[in-house]
Design a protein around this motif. Structure first.
Motif, PDB file in Angstrom:
ATOM      1  N   VAL A 385       0.828  -1.299  -0.002  1.00 33.79           N
ATOM      2  CA  VAL A 385       0.097  -0.076  -0.181  1.00 33.79           C
ATOM      3  C   VAL A 385       0.993   1.226   0.056  1.00 33.79           C
ATOM      4  CG1 VAL A 385      -1.683   1.316   1.523  1.00 33.79           C
ATOM      5  CG2 VAL A 385      -1.928  -1.068   1.125  1.00 33.79           C
ATOM      6  N   GLY A 386       1.849   1.200   0.925  1.00 27.06           N
ATOM      7  CA  GLY A 386       2.827   2.481   0.939  1.00 27.06           C
ATOM      8  C   GLY A 386       3.387   2.443  -0.457  1.00 27.06           C
ATOM      9  N   ASP A 387       4.096   1.521  -0.965  1.00 31.82           N
ATOM     10  CA  ASP A 387       4.856   1.610  -2.228  1.00 31.82           C
ATOM     11  C   ASP A 387       3.869   2.237  -3.274  1.00 31.82           C
ATOM     12  OD1 ASP A 387       7.016   0.350  -0.851  1.00 31.82           O
ATOM     13  OD2 ASP A 387       6.864  -1.628  -1.717  1.00 31.82           O
ATOM     14  N   ASP A 388       2.722   1.633  -3.447  1.00 36.24           N
ATOM     15  CA  ASP A 388       1.734   2.221  -4.301  1.00 36.24           C
ATOM     16  C   ASP A 388       1.604   3.760  -4.298  1.00 36.24           C
ATOM     17  OD1 ASP A 388       1.008   0.064  -5.661  1.00 36.24           O
ATOM     18  OD2 ASP A 388      -1.170  -0.186  -4.990  1.00 36.24           O
ATOM     19  N   ILE A 389       1.529   4.168  -3.005  1.00 38.31           N
ATOM     20  CA  ILE A 389       1.248   5.692  -3.062  1.00 38.31           C
ATOM     21  C   ILE A 389       2.333   6.578  -3.203  1.00 38.31           C
ATOM     22  CG2 ILE A 389       0.561   7.238  -1.148  1.00 38.31           C
ATOM     23  CD1 ILE A 389      -1.548   5.410   0.081  1.00 38.31           C
ATOM     24  N   ARG A 390       3.582   5.807  -2.601  1.00 37.59           N
ATOM     25  CA  ARG A 390       4.692   6.680  -3.061  1.00 37.59           C
ATOM     26  C   ARG A 390       4.908   6.749  -4.357  1.00 37.59           C
ATOM     27  NH1 ARG A 390       5.742   4.761   2.306  1.00 37.59           N
ATOM     28  NH2 ARG A 390       6.218   2.736   1.560  1.00 37.59           N
ATOM     29  N   ARG A 391       4.757   5.676  -5.026  1.00 41.63           N
ATOM     30  CA  ARG A 391       5.007   5.597  -6.665  1.00 41.63           C
ATOM     31  C   ARG A 391       3.881   6.616  -7.174  1.00 41.63           C
ATOM     32  NH1 ARG A 391       1.599   3.743  -9.876  1.00 41.63           N
ATOM     33  NH2 ARG A 391       0.823   2.171  -8.497  1.00 41.63           N
ATOM     34  N   VAL A 392       2.940   6.773  -6.834  1.00 43.82           N
ATOM     35  CA  VAL A 392       1.993   7.576  -7.534  1.00 43.82           C
ATOM     36  C   VAL A 392       2.286   9.117  -7.015  1.00 43.82           C
ATOM     37  CG1 VAL A 392      -0.431   8.827  -7.449  1.00 43.82           C
ATOM     38  CG2 VAL A 392      -0.106   6.206  -7.587  1.00 43.82           C
ATOM     39  N   LEU A 393       2.623   9.384  -5.708  1.00 40.75           N
ATOM     40  CA  LEU A 393       3.260  10.683  -5.260  1.00 40.75           C
ATOM     41  C   LEU A 393       4.633  10.960  -5.885  1.00 40.75           C
ATOM     42  CD1 LEU A 393       1.843  10.475  -1.769  1.00 40.75           C
ATOM     43  CD2 LEU A 393       0.854  11.980  -3.419  1.00 40.75           C
ATOM     44  N   GLY A 394       5.149  10.160  -6.341  1.00 44.05           N
ATOM     45  CA  GLY A 394       6.235  10.436  -7.279  1.00 44.05           C
ATOM     46  C   GLY A 394       6.165  11.317  -8.452  1.00 44.05           C
ATOM     47  N   ASP A 397       1.731  16.001  -7.589  1.00 39.25           N
ATOM     48  CA  ASP A 397       1.860  16.918  -6.455  1.00 39.25           C
ATOM     49  C   ASP A 397       1.023  16.264  -5.268  1.00 39.25           C
ATOM     50  OD1 ASP A 397       3.660  18.821  -6.935  1.00 39.25           O
ATOM     51  OD2 ASP A 397       2.015  19.795  -8.437  1.00 39.25           O
ATOM     52  N   ALA A 398      -0.078  15.741  -5.467  1.00 41.81           N
ATOM     53  CA  ALA A 398      -1.181  15.252  -4.559  1.00 41.81           C
ATOM     54  C   ALA A 398      -2.158  14.322  -5.054  1.00 41.81           C
ATOM     55  CB  ALA A 398      -1.765  16.479  -3.635  1.00 41.81           C
ATOM     56  N   ILE A 399      -2.533  13.494  -4.169  1.00 38.91           N
ATOM     57  CA  ILE A 399      -3.914  12.839  -4.553  1.00 38.91           C
ATOM     58  C   ILE A 399      -5.076  13.388  -3.966  1.00 38.91           C
ATOM     59  CG2 ILE A 399      -4.834  10.397  -4.207  1.00 38.91           C
ATOM     60  CD1 ILE A 399      -1.893   9.241  -4.018  1.00 38.91           C
ATOM     61  N   PHE A 400      -6.004  13.353  -4.844  1.00 40.53           N
ATOM     62  CA  PHE A 400      -7.295  13.979  -4.404  1.00 40.53           C
ATOM     63  C   PHE A 400      -8.424  12.837  -4.492  1.00 40.53           C
ATOM     64  CE2 PHE A 400     -10.991  17.123  -5.307  1.00 40.53           C
ATOM     65  CZ  PHE A 400     -10.710  17.330  -3.682  1.00 40.53           C
ATOM     66  N   ALA A 401      -9.343  12.651  -3.676  1.00 48.31           N
ATOM     67  CA  ALA A 401     -10.425  11.649  -3.685  1.00 48.31           C
ATOM     68  C   ALA A 401     -11.248  12.193  -2.678  1.00 48.31           C
ATOM     69  CB  ALA A 401      -9.752  10.102  -3.338  1.00 48.31           C
ATOM     70  N   ALA A 430      -5.502   3.978   3.791  1.00 46.19           N
ATOM     71  CA  ALA A 430      -4.330   4.113   3.281  1.00 46.19           C
ATOM     72  C   ALA A 430      -3.445   4.815   3.700  1.00 46.19           C
ATOM     73  CB  ALA A 430      -4.742   4.291   1.885  1.00 46.19           C
ATOM     74  N   ALA A 431      -3.633   6.280   3.921  1.00 44.87           N
ATOM     75  CA  ALA A 431      -2.894   7.464   4.502  1.00 44.87           C
ATOM     76  C   ALA A 431      -2.298   6.921   5.956  1.00 44.87           C
ATOM     77  CB  ALA A 431      -3.349   8.603   4.288  1.00 44.87           C
ATOM     78  N   GLN A 454     -10.725  14.776  -0.192  1.00 48.89           N
ATOM     79  CA  GLN A 454      -9.433  14.213   0.728  1.00 48.89           C
ATOM     80  C   GLN A 454      -8.156  14.537  -0.280  1.00 48.89           C
ATOM     81  OE1 GLN A 454      -7.788  10.364   3.078  1.00 48.89           O
ATOM     82  NE2 GLN A 454      -9.028   9.933   1.486  1.00 48.89           N
ATOM     83  N   LEU A 455      -7.027  15.103   0.469  1.00 44.29           N
ATOM     84  CA  LEU A 455      -5.835  15.362  -0.149  1.00 44.29           C
ATOM     85  C   LEU A 455      -4.832  14.545   0.279  1.00 44.29           C
ATOM     86  CD1 LEU A 455      -5.677  19.155  -0.655  1.00 44.29           C
ATOM     87  CD2 LEU A 455      -5.354  17.598  -2.578  1.00 44.29           C
ATOM     88  N   MET A 456      -3.875  13.877  -0.338  1.00 43.05           N
ATOM     89  CA  MET A 456      -2.845  12.939   0.238  1.00 43.05           C
ATOM     90  C   MET A 456      -1.543  13.509  -0.393  1.00 43.05           C
ATOM     91  SD  MET A 456      -4.177   9.047   0.358  1.00 43.05           S
ATOM     92  CE  MET A 456      -5.652   9.226  -0.518  1.00 43.05           C
ATOM     93  N   CYS A 457      -0.452  13.755   0.607  1.00 40.44           N
ATOM     94  CA  CYS A 457       0.684  14.258  -0.079  1.00 40.44           C
ATOM     95  C   CYS A 457       1.790  13.259   0.416  1.00 40.44           C
ATOM     96  CB  CYS A 457       1.226  15.698   0.432  1.00 40.44           C
ATOM     97  SG  CYS A 457       0.308  16.698  -0.984  1.00 40.44           S
ATOM     98  N   GLY A 458       3.175  13.368  -0.139  1.00 40.06           N
ATOM     99  CA  GLY A 458       4.259  12.633   0.764  1.00 40.06           C
ATOM    100  C   GLY A 458       4.540  13.273   1.935  1.00 40.06           C
ATOM    101  N   ALA A 459       5.294  12.064   2.492  1.00 38.02           N
ATOM    102  CA  ALA A 459       5.676  12.515   4.140  1.00 38.02           C
ATOM    103  C   ALA A 459       6.254  13.783   4.055  1.00 38.02           C
ATOM    104  CB  ALA A 459       6.536  11.337   4.407  1.00 38.02           C
ATOM    105  N   TRP A 460       6.167  14.592   5.148  1.00 39.88           N
ATOM    106  CA  TRP A 460       6.615  15.880   5.696  1.00 39.88           C
ATOM    107  C   TRP A 460       6.226  16.940   4.589  1.00 39.88           C
ATOM    108  CZ3 TRP A 460       7.594  14.243  10.300  1.00 39.88           C
ATOM    109  CH2 TRP A 460       8.121  13.026  10.161  1.00 39.88           C
ATOM    110  N   GLU A 461       5.052  16.694   3.717  1.00 39.93           N
ATOM    111  CA  GLU A 461       4.732  17.725   2.606  1.00 39.93           C
ATOM    112  C   GLU A 461       3.548  18.338   3.229  1.00 39.93           C
ATOM    113  OE1 GLU A 461       6.827  16.021  -1.304  1.00 39.93           O
ATOM    114  OE2 GLU A 461       4.551  15.908  -1.227  1.00 39.93           O
TER     115      GLU A 461
END
Lengths: 487, 489
Positions: A385-394, A397-401, A430-431, A454-461
């Protein structure tokens, strides 16, 4: 205008006259008390200050965070699973009825060091286990937008207190979505920071690797300000990180043009309510008209994330709740003859059904014959789950849902079917599993029931995330519930 | 037991408390004997919301212990929760290590008749202690003291290779020596629970097939108990096997008073500890720098020191073991003799183990080196070896040297000269002392001449007295015999 509707409004009153604090505190107290009255009380609070003092707390001189001044004299509510020496900390459980912690959580101490005045402790699903605040031993909280409906959970009391205008901001906690989901259902902002951003010291553990302290407020800017005050390394929490707190003054609603926003298809499946879908689509249209690049992305592990969550969270819960044994504190069954009876009856009488269900589930998945098949696989899935999200966030800028599949549901409608209740966390877990920051912003309503994006961003962002969130907030121009005469 | 064709196999699990100032996961003082429940905080009481933070000094001591026992220290280890319900376990779980311990594959050389045996050690893990339950003070209730909760322990597990109860005891004695005196990571006071051992014992036949066991014996709070309990259990198992049974795995408790073991729980009641990763603590990483810091000043292993004392300095195994009892004493002897040759080493070793050790103990000093600098001892030993000092005058010289501050070798020479302590082999002088002694005891002389030859020793004593210990014993004996004979003629 309600002086408790924002930090700015509080400050305006506080600076306008000498007895500003006394007036603000009495106003907050009166509003909080009013929430407990009437035929269908909101019941946001489990404990409140007896009286409003005349002089508010000063920010402590040593407080190094710049947000300090922003919170001086501001009433803030705290979820009742965060330890405070001034109030009981019940976790919404009979197990901890009347329990007063001998110490305050780091987040609470930082709020107080920044000059905040803790108004009271808010209702929650027992130990944070639930998505409706109905699993509180002290009765459910109602949604200020529609009193026949749930406010979400487990930080339902904090969400309702903010939405109803008793406080401009409140602390909540999130293990699987317990800040964003009630924020969405009550039409306010819910901010869950990066794991390790805010010390968990003094947050009563539900599932330690997933637990976060978060903020509920009526604007992204206010949420960011409170986050700045409570964030930062704490030597008492070995999982807190040495990172400078995100700065609220760097949160800017200015720029959406050129931002790439990833939209995960998996968050728009059959379970998504048509009304919520329509609100989301309208918001996406607004975003793209402002120059944001809307990019379809894929998070294939979404459906599995919920299953993974409901293995890991109960497993950790079964461990974290072992300490409630009737021996040192909390409920102790009277008149027991044997040790086994002391444990059995204290825990049997002290815990509610949902807590017991999760302890049994967690004990099962950690037992030697099941460990590999359930727990170890869930840990593997969590990495995916973490890898999936980090891949997308690479790539964006943000995931919106959407924050939740549906708006607030009627009280009692899901209590009989726990897995239906669990599905309320579908988009939020997931977050927590990935430990990344996430933010729920009100983006509209369905027949008067608020809807959150909902917005999701990379760690520390968090600064970037809050900036995009503030831009959406401004773009949507959603009228918070107070405008419709609630609170 | 040879008649049964069986052998004994013993494994040990040892818990050692690290000598830290504070507890493993909180800032509470790690002290013994404080009034009950006076050294506790939200963490060690398991209060809601409390979190563990790892004590870096405990890590340093654990790594040091691992290095002293020849372990491979893992760059990354992990904490887990071992879960069970008991009132003296406040959190409902113990924070310990499991799949990824701090160190693996150590060994400890234990002395035996064949000159030492290497006992392989499986793993070393860092963990917290539980509280203490007191069941015998109140009739219908138990008392709980949480002071001990969270004290830092290391757990050391041997391979099951020990072959007898006495070897198990020898292992523990050696382990304590390494941890307490060499690595100095623990005070190892067994009476205060700072070193606790559980043992498991099995009987195997000559082909290595298990005939009985594996029986775990608990509640062993002294080395003597370990040996006795295992001997008791060894006999019990052998008797069961002889009766045709095949006793299975179980846990038994040793009753030191009755000198018996009794069943605690059988295999079928084995507990499921539901181990899970400790989410409140990140993995523990040990880098080069912390390895170096932990190894700082760590002396070589006692077995290594003993080997050098035997092979290089010619000491007997018994002497070597006594010299190597503390690393300081061994270093002192080696500094004294340097490469002075085997006879010098043996002479010096005799002085160190005799008069110096006694005086150090009397004065409560840390080391023999505090009594006399190595160079002065070397000079004294050399004089003794050359025959210029007798046992008695050497002892006298030492007594006098103990009064001086940091005497040099020339101080030794000066003292021996000024106090006339040198041994005398010069015949005229010897004859004067002998005649004096014989003249004082005419009756005994007569009895000797009548055939009571064992009186020779008595006369020697008198001669030594007359000479204030300076008479060279060998020369004096010869002359004494001659004079007694000549008077006959």
């Amino acid at each position: 205008m309600n002086p408790l509707s924002s930090l700015a409004a509080c400050q305006k009153l506080l600076s306008s006259r000498a007895d500003g604090f006394a007036e603000l505190a009495s106003e907050a107290l009166a509003r909080a008390v009013a929430l407990e009255r009437g035929e269908q009380p909101i019941h946001a609070f489990l404990s409140l200050r007896d009286t409003a003092p005349c002089v508010g707390p000063e920010p402590s001189p040593g407080a190094s965070w710049r947000a300090g001044g922003c919170l001086a004299g501001v009433p803030i509510a705290v979820k009742d699973n965060i330890c405070t020496t001034d109030f009981p900390t019940t976790c919404g459980s009979r197990m901890l009825q009347g329990y007063v912690s001998p110490y305050s959580a780091t987040a609470v101490r930082r709020l107080e060091a920044a000059g905040a005045w803790i108004l009271g402790k808010t209702n929650l699903d027992e130990f944070g286990m639930g998505s409706s605040t109905e699993h509180s031993a002290y009765g459910p909280t109602r949604n200020p937008a529609d009193r026949s409906r749930v406010p979400g959970g487990s930080s339902g009391g904090s969400a309702a207190a903010v939405a109803a205008g008793a406080v401009p901001a409140a602390l909540g906690s999130s293990t699987g979505g317990s800040v964003r989901q009630p924020a969405a259902l009550c039409g306010i902002v819910g901010l869950k920071p990066t794991y390790g951003r805010v010390s968990r010291y003094g947050l009563v553990a539900f599932a330690s690797s997933l637990d976060h302290i978060g903020v509920l407020a009526r604007s992204v800017r206010d949420a960011a300000t409170v986050l700045e005050a409570i964030a930062g390394f704490d030597r008492r929490d070995a999982t807190s990180q040495r990172r400078d707190p995100p700065r609220a003054d760097r949160v800017s609603a200015a720029e959406l043009a050129g931002r790439s926003i990833g939209i995960p298809g998996e968050y728009f499946g059959d379970e998504l309510d048509d009304g919520v879908r329509a609100v989301m689509e309208r918001t996406l249209g607004l975003l793209s008209r402002c120059g944001a690049r809307i990019t379809p992305v894929s998070l294939p592990s979404t459906e599995l994330a919920l299953a993974c969550y409901y293995v890991i969270a109960p497993a950790e819960a079964s461990s974290n709740l072992a300490r409630y044994d009737g021996v040192r504190f909390g409920r102790r069954a009277p008149g027991v003859a044997t040790l086994r009876e002391l444990y059995g009856r204290s825990r049997g009488e002290g815990f509610g059904d949902e807590v017991k269900r999760r302890i049994v589930l967690g004990t099962h998945v950690l037992s030697a014959p099941r460990y590999e098949a359930f727990y170890v696989r869930a840990l593997q899935l969590r990495r995916r789950v973490g890898d999936d999200i980090r891949r997308v966030l690479g790539e964006v800028d943000a995931i919106f849902a959407p924050t939740t599949p549906s708006p607030a549901f009627p009280l009692g409608s899901r209590c009989a079917a726990p897995t239906d209740m669990y599905r309320a966390d579908l988009y939020t877990v997931a977050a927590n599993l990935a430990g990344i920051p996430a933010l729920s912003v009100p983006i509209g309503d369905v027949d008067g029931l608020p809807v959150g994006g909902q917005l999701m961003c990379g760690a520390w962002e968090e600064e970037k995330m809050c900036s995009i969130g503030a831009a959406i907030e401004r773009l949507v121009g959603y009228d918070p519930p107070r405008a419709r005469g609630v609170g | 037991m040879s008649d049964l064709g069986t052998g004994t196999v013993i494994g040990l699990e040892v818990h050692v408390r690290l000598a830290t100032v504070t507890k493993l996961f909180c800032g509470c003082p790690a002290v013994f004997g404080a009034s009950p429940n006076s050294r506790v905080c939200p963490m060690c009481l398991g209060l809601p919301g409390a979190l563990p933070t790892l004590n870096g000094d405990a890590v340093r001591l654990a790594v040091r212990a691992a290095l002293a026992l020849g372990y491979r220290v893992e760059r990354t280890s992990e904490f887990v929760r071992k879960q069970y319900f008991y009132p003296d376990l406040p959190k409902g779980y113990q924070i310990t290590q499991y799949a990824h311990p701090l160190a693996r594959q150590g060994s400890l050389r234990v002395p035996d008749a064949a000159g030492g045996r290497r006992v392989p050690l499986r793993r070393l893990q860092l963990e917290e202690d539980a509280g203490k339950s007191v069941h015998d003070q109140l009739e219908s209730s138990s008392l709980l003291d949480f002071n001990r909760c969270g004290l830092p322990l290391i757990e050391i597990v041997t391979e099951p290779v020990l072959r007898s109860p006495s070897e198990a005891r020898a292992f523990l004695v050696r382990l304590r020596q390494v941890l307490e005196r060499y690595a100095r990571v623990s005070d190892c006071r067994m009476e205060e629970g700072e070193l606790r051992a559980d043992a498991n014992i099995s009987l195997v036949d000559s082909g290595g097939v298990t005939r009985a066991g594996r029986v775990e014996v608990k509640n062993l709070n002294s080395f003597a108990h370990v040996e006795r309990a295992l001997a008791v259990e060894e006999r019990r198992l052998a008797a069961r096997v002889a009766e045709g049974h095949a006793p299975g795995a179980e846990t038994r408790l040793y009753d030191a008073e009755a000198r018996k073991t009794r069943a605690l729980r059988g295999k079928e009641e084995v507990l499921d500890y539901r181990y899970m990763p400790e989410p409140d603590l990140p993995p523990l990483r040990i880098d080069e720098a912390s390895l170096r810091a932990a190894a700082d000043g760590l002396p070589p292993a006692p077995a290594e020191v003993e080997r050098r004392l035997i092979e290089h300095h010619g000491l007997s195994p018994q002497e070597a073991a006594r010299i190597a009892n503390t690393p300081g004493r061994a270093a002192y002897l080696e500094a004294t003799v340097a490469d002075g040759g085997l006879p010098l080493a043996r002479t010096a070793s005799g002085l160190v183990l005799g008069q110096l050790a006694a005086e150090r103990k009397r004065r409560g000093l840390e080391s023999e080196a505090d009594l006399l600098p190595p160079a002065a001892l070397r000079r004294l030993a050399q004089l003794r070896l050359d025959g210029r000092l007798s046992a008695r005058t050497a002892a006298r010289a030492l007594e006098l040297l103990f009064r001086l501050r940091e005497p040099s070798p020339s101080d030794v020479d000066e003292l021996v000269a000024s106090r006339q302590l040198t041994q005398v082999a010069e015949p005229a002088e010897l004859e004067r002392w002998i005649r004096q002694a014989l003249a004082a005891h005419p009756g005994e002389v007569e009895r000797y001449r009548a055939g009571e030859e064992r009186l020779l020793g008595y006369f020697m004593g008198e001669v030594m007295r007359a000479s204030s210990g300076r008479a060279d014993p060998r020369a004096a004996t010869l002359l004494l015999r001659a004079l007694l004979r000549s008077a006959e003629g």
